[in-house]
Design a protein around this motif. Structure first.
Motif, PDB file in Angstrom:
ATOM      1  N   LEU A 127       0.921  -1.439   0.020  1.00 41.58           N
ATOM      2  CA  LEU A 127      -0.089  -0.610   0.364  1.00 41.58           C
ATOM      3  C   LEU A 127       0.737   1.292  -0.049  1.00 41.58           C
ATOM      4  N   ASP A 128       0.459   1.944  -1.203  1.00 42.99           N
ATOM      5  CA  ASP A 128       1.219   3.340  -1.354  1.00 42.99           C
ATOM      6  C   ASP A 128       0.071   4.051  -0.198  1.00 42.99           C
ATOM      7  N   ILE A 129       1.286   4.590   0.926  1.00 37.76           N
ATOM      8  CA  ILE A 129       0.482   5.264   1.900  1.00 37.76           C
ATOM      9  C   ILE A 129      -0.213   7.227   1.263  1.00 37.76           C
ATOM     10  N   TYR A 130       1.432   7.269   0.974  1.00 34.43           N
ATOM     11  CA  TYR A 130       0.383   8.470  -0.132  1.00 34.43           C
ATOM     12  C   TYR A 130      -0.161   9.003  -0.932  1.00 34.43           C
ATOM     13  N   ARG A 131      -0.506   7.891  -2.091  1.00 35.16           N
ATOM     14  CA  ARG A 131      -1.006   7.835  -3.788  1.00 35.16           C
ATOM     15  C   ARG A 131      -2.046   7.737  -2.780  1.00 35.16           C
ATOM     16  N   GLY A 132      -2.748   7.557  -1.636  1.00 35.65           N
ATOM     17  CA  GLY A 132      -4.399   7.589  -1.099  1.00 35.65           C
ATOM     18  C   GLY A 132      -5.218   7.964  -1.816  1.00 35.65           C
ATOM     19  N   GLU A 133      -6.433   8.443  -1.513  1.00 36.60           N
ATOM     20  CA  GLU A 133      -7.513   9.601  -2.316  1.00 36.60           C
ATOM     21  C   GLU A 133      -7.557  10.913  -2.000  1.00 36.60           C
ATOM     22  N   SER A 134      -6.687  10.393  -0.519  1.00 35.91           N
ATOM     23  CA  SER A 134      -6.520  12.075   0.429  1.00 35.91           C
ATOM     24  C   SER A 134      -5.646  12.093   0.708  1.00 35.91           C
ATOM     25  N   ASP A 135      -4.523  13.411   0.138  1.00 35.92           N
ATOM     26  CA  ASP A 135      -3.109  13.521   1.655  1.00 35.92           C
ATOM     27  C   ASP A 135      -3.316  12.967   2.920  1.00 35.92           C
ATOM     28  N   LEU A 136      -2.061  12.002   2.851  1.00 41.65           N
ATOM     29  CA  LEU A 136      -2.411  12.691   4.333  1.00 41.65           C
ATOM     30  C   LEU A 136      -0.683  12.775   4.618  1.00 41.65           C
ATOM     31  N   SER A 137       0.451  12.603   3.378  1.00 42.08           N
ATOM     32  CA  SER A 137       1.385  13.006   3.670  1.00 42.08           C
ATOM     33  C   SER A 137       2.094  13.694   4.695  1.00 42.08           C
ATOM     34  N   ARG A 138       1.383  14.821   4.587  1.00 43.60           N
ATOM     35  CA  ARG A 138       1.618  15.883   6.339  1.00 43.60           C
ATOM     36  C   ARG A 138       1.578  15.584   7.618  1.00 43.60           C
ATOM     37  N   ARG A 139       0.187  14.245   7.407  1.00 39.16           N
ATOM     38  CA  ARG A 139      -0.370  13.931   8.580  1.00 39.16           C
ATOM     39  C   ARG A 139       0.161  12.566   9.764  1.00 39.16           C
ATOM     40  N   VAL A 140       0.574  11.616   8.494  1.00 37.89           N
ATOM     41  CA  VAL A 140       1.144  10.300   8.967  1.00 37.89           C
ATOM     42  C   VAL A 140       2.307   9.990   8.781  1.00 37.89           C
ATOM     43  N   ALA A 229      -3.868  -7.698  -5.733  1.00 43.15           N
ATOM     44  CA  ALA A 229      -5.199  -7.758  -5.920  1.00 43.15           C
ATOM     45  C   ALA A 229      -6.064  -6.583  -5.819  1.00 43.15           C
ATOM     46  N   PHE A 230      -6.285  -6.382  -4.068  1.00 38.68           N
ATOM     47  CA  PHE A 230      -7.093  -5.558  -3.514  1.00 38.68           C
ATOM     48  C   PHE A 230      -6.893  -4.003  -4.089  1.00 38.68           C
ATOM     49  N   ILE A 231      -5.036  -3.904  -4.002  1.00 45.69           N
ATOM     50  CA  ILE A 231      -4.984  -2.811  -3.495  1.00 45.69           C
ATOM     51  C   ILE A 231      -4.466  -2.162  -5.683  1.00 45.69           C
ATOM     52  N   GLN A 232      -3.807  -3.176  -5.895  1.00 46.11           N
ATOM     53  CA  GLN A 232      -3.652  -2.623  -7.207  1.00 46.11           C
ATOM     54  C   GLN A 232      -5.012  -2.468  -7.988  1.00 46.11           C
ATOM     55  N   ASN A 233      -5.883  -3.191  -7.932  1.00 46.02           N
ATOM     56  CA  ASN A 233      -7.118  -3.366  -8.142  1.00 46.02           C
ATOM     57  C   ASN A 233      -6.867  -4.882 -10.027  1.00 46.02           C
ATOM     58  N   TYR A 234      -5.893  -5.615  -9.330  1.00 42.61           N
ATOM     59  CA  TYR A 234      -5.680  -6.699 -10.279  1.00 42.61           C
ATOM     60  C   TYR A 234      -6.825  -7.854 -10.367  1.00 42.61           C
ATOM     61  N   SER A 235      -7.330  -7.995 -11.541  1.00 40.77           N
ATOM     62  CA  SER A 235      -8.133  -8.937 -11.901  1.00 40.77           C
ATOM     63  C   SER A 235      -7.518 -10.867 -11.548  1.00 40.77           C
ATOM     64  N   ALA A 236      -8.679 -11.149 -11.699  1.00 47.15           N
ATOM     65  CA  ALA A 236      -8.289 -13.269 -11.063  1.00 47.15           C
ATOM     66  C   ALA A 236      -6.724 -13.557 -12.384  1.00 47.15           C
ATOM     67  N   ALA A 237      -7.133 -13.164 -13.772  1.00 47.20           N
ATOM     68  CA  ALA A 237      -6.413 -13.420 -14.568  1.00 47.20           C
ATOM     69  C   ALA A 237      -4.629 -12.314 -14.523  1.00 47.20           C
ATOM     70  N   HIS A 238      -5.077 -11.202 -13.924  1.00 45.17           N
ATOM     71  CA  HIS A 238      -3.399 -11.005 -13.931  1.00 45.17           C
ATOM     72  C   HIS A 238      -2.704 -11.228 -12.626  1.00 45.17           C
ATOM     73  N   ALA A 239      -3.652 -12.071 -11.625  1.00 47.66           N
ATOM     74  CA  ALA A 239      -2.708 -12.545 -10.053  1.00 47.66           C
ATOM     75  C   ALA A 239      -2.336 -14.100 -10.465  1.00 47.66           C
ATOM     76  N   VAL A 240      -2.870 -14.440 -11.322  1.00 46.99           N
ATOM     77  CA  VAL A 240      -2.200 -15.758 -12.172  1.00 46.99           C
ATOM     78  C   VAL A 240      -1.132 -15.359 -13.073  1.00 46.99           C
ATOM     79  N   LYS A 241      -1.136 -14.543 -14.484  1.00 48.56           N
ATOM     80  CA  LYS A 241       0.071 -13.927 -14.091  1.00 48.56           C
ATOM     81  C   LYS A 241       1.313 -13.630 -13.419  1.00 48.56           C
ATOM     82  N   ILE A 242       0.772 -12.822 -12.245  1.00 48.28           N
ATOM     83  CA  ILE A 242       2.068 -12.209 -11.521  1.00 48.28           C
ATOM     84  C   ILE A 242       2.573 -13.218 -10.185  1.00 48.28           C
ATOM     85  N   LYS A 243       2.088 -15.036 -10.411  1.00 47.88           N
ATOM     86  CA  LYS A 243       2.026 -15.635  -9.848  1.00 47.88           C
ATOM     87  C   LYS A 243       3.438 -16.357 -10.643  1.00 47.88           C
ATOM     88  N   LYS A 244       3.050 -16.172 -11.782  1.00 44.45           N
ATOM     89  CA  LYS A 244       3.576 -17.065 -13.139  1.00 44.45           C
ATOM     90  C   LYS A 244       4.930 -16.524 -13.047  1.00 44.45           C
TER      91      LYS A 244
END
Length: 399
Positions: A127-140, A229-244
């Motif tokens: 998880l990229d803490i600083y690229r979330g929907e809201s800017d947390l860079s000055r807070r966390v 898969a959750f963080i990068q919005n991988y599909s099931a097919a992408h998850a298989v590819k990254i395992k390979k």
């Protein structure tokens, strides 16, 4: 709310204080917002529960929750903060925050709307803490919990407690450092081999070697199939590819990658392969390394790829080469301890732009680093070094 309090109390009853990860003393727990990232199984949850139980002066004002608890099916993090604050609570510990859809926006709202509330949250390393929907860079403030060092393994598994070593002290006085362990650490080479196979994650304490490697494989699978898969919005097919892709790397790491060749083999685009490599590194499954360079060249592709730790080599390969294990261990320990590691033009690694190390066995010669200043051999299969030849296992005491 009562369900969450009961859930916390049940966990605290079963939380023990016999072993604490290195990061616990480095986190400034009094800050308003802290993020703790790390690989699955590294001990993030246990560290938080230990802090609440053994170190928090405001234990009755502290609440631990996990973001995938059923309570959040009908409530939000903001609801939690509001109810807990009105009940007198002042500290929230939120585990697995990446599993909550609007985590960054609601954490920002909690930070801004409840100035007296402290928040500590954990997340996958990916998880990229600083690229979330809201800017947390000055807070966390963000901290990364790496897998265990050899030093931590000795403490957890055998109750052998030894101090951390500074890198400069190790280079300048490694013989003195080894002498200090005598009487406390017998036969370090046998214990070191155990660690290389099955000592990187804390569940080694309750697992036999075969059980440990099976659990580690599940960590790998979950990190890709669920966290990435959750963080990068991988599909099931992408998850298989990254395992390979990870499987291809495990067969030959460390190696200098041919991105086009890998892309063709997996029927993927070059950019997709490059992105997958970066995602696997952020998930702490790979370590990518480059030679010293200027500009954006280092961002285009890694010069060499390693698995993130030696346990992964045994889980994914079964019978990895000894030279691979040695390099993987040294790179991992140095990086986890916060040192800058690059490929050396002569020798294996350049550390902090200053020290050159060549990795090998007990009979490794100085040929590759002859005539170089600040150059050292890190040798496996020796208990004690001499001059510029340092025992490899001693680098497992850096954190």
């Amino acid at each position: 709310m009562e369900d969450l309090i009961g859930y916390q109390q049940n966990l605290l009853v079963h939380t023990q204080g016999n072993f604490f990860r290195y990061l616990h003393t480095e986190v400034p727990w009094d800050q308003r917002m802290i993020a703790i990232k790390g690989l699955r199984g590294a001990g993030k949850t246990t560290m938080i529960l230990q802090h609440i139980k053994y170190f928090s002066e405001d234990g009755d004002k502290s609440l631990y929750v996990t973001a995938d608890h059923p309570w959040f099916y009908t409530h939000t993090l903001l609801d939690l903060a509001d109810q807990w604050y009105k009940s007198g609570g002042r500290i929230l510990y939120i585990d697995e925050v990446h599993k909550y859809l609007n985590w960054s926006r609601e954490l920002k709202n909690i930070y801004d709307g409840y100035p007296s509330m402290k928040v500590v949250f954990t997340a996958s390393s990916a998880l990229d803490i600083y690229r979330g929907e809201s800017d947390l860079s000055r807070r966390v403030l963000t901290y990364e919990l790496a897998g265990m060092s050899f030093r931590e393994y000795l403490e957890l598994r055998y109750n052998i407690k030894l101090p951390k070593l500074g890198l400069e002290d190790l280079f300048s006085g490694h013989m003195d450092q080894v002498a200090k362990t005598y009487g406390m650490l017998e036969n370090p080479l046998a214990l070191f081999k155990e660690y290389l196979i099955s000592g990187y994650l804390p569940f080694t304490e309750t697992s036999k070697e075969t059980e440990y490697l099976t659990r580690l494989y599940h960590v790998i699978d979950s990190s890709i199939s669920y966290d990435l898969a959750f963080i990068q919005n991988y599909s099931a097919a992408h998850a298989v590819k990254i395992k390979k892709l990870l499987g291809v790397i495990a067969e030959s790491a460390p190696f200098e990658p041919n991105i086009s060749g890998i892309a063709k083999k997996l029927n993927l685009g070059r950019d997709t392969v490059s992105n997958f490599l970066q995602h696997l590194q952020s998930a702490r499954l790979l370590n990518l390394i480059n030679r010293p360079t200027q500009g954006i060249a280092a961002l285009q592709k890694p010069d060499k790829i390693y698995l993130e730790n030696t346990n992964l080599s045994y889980a994914l390969n079964g019978n990895p080469e000894l030279g691979t294990i040695r390099e993987t261990f040294l790179f991992s320990q140095l990086k986890n301890a916060g040192h800058r590691v690059e490929l050396a033009n002569k020798g294996d690694f350049l550390i902090n732009g200053k020290h050159i190390v060549e990795v090998g066995g007990r009979d490794k010669s100085y040929k590759q680093i002859a005539g170089l200043e600040n150059a050292y051999i890190t040798a496996d299969d020796i208990e004690v070094g001499f001059g510029n030849k340092i025992p490899l296992w001693l680098f497992g005491f850096l954190y």
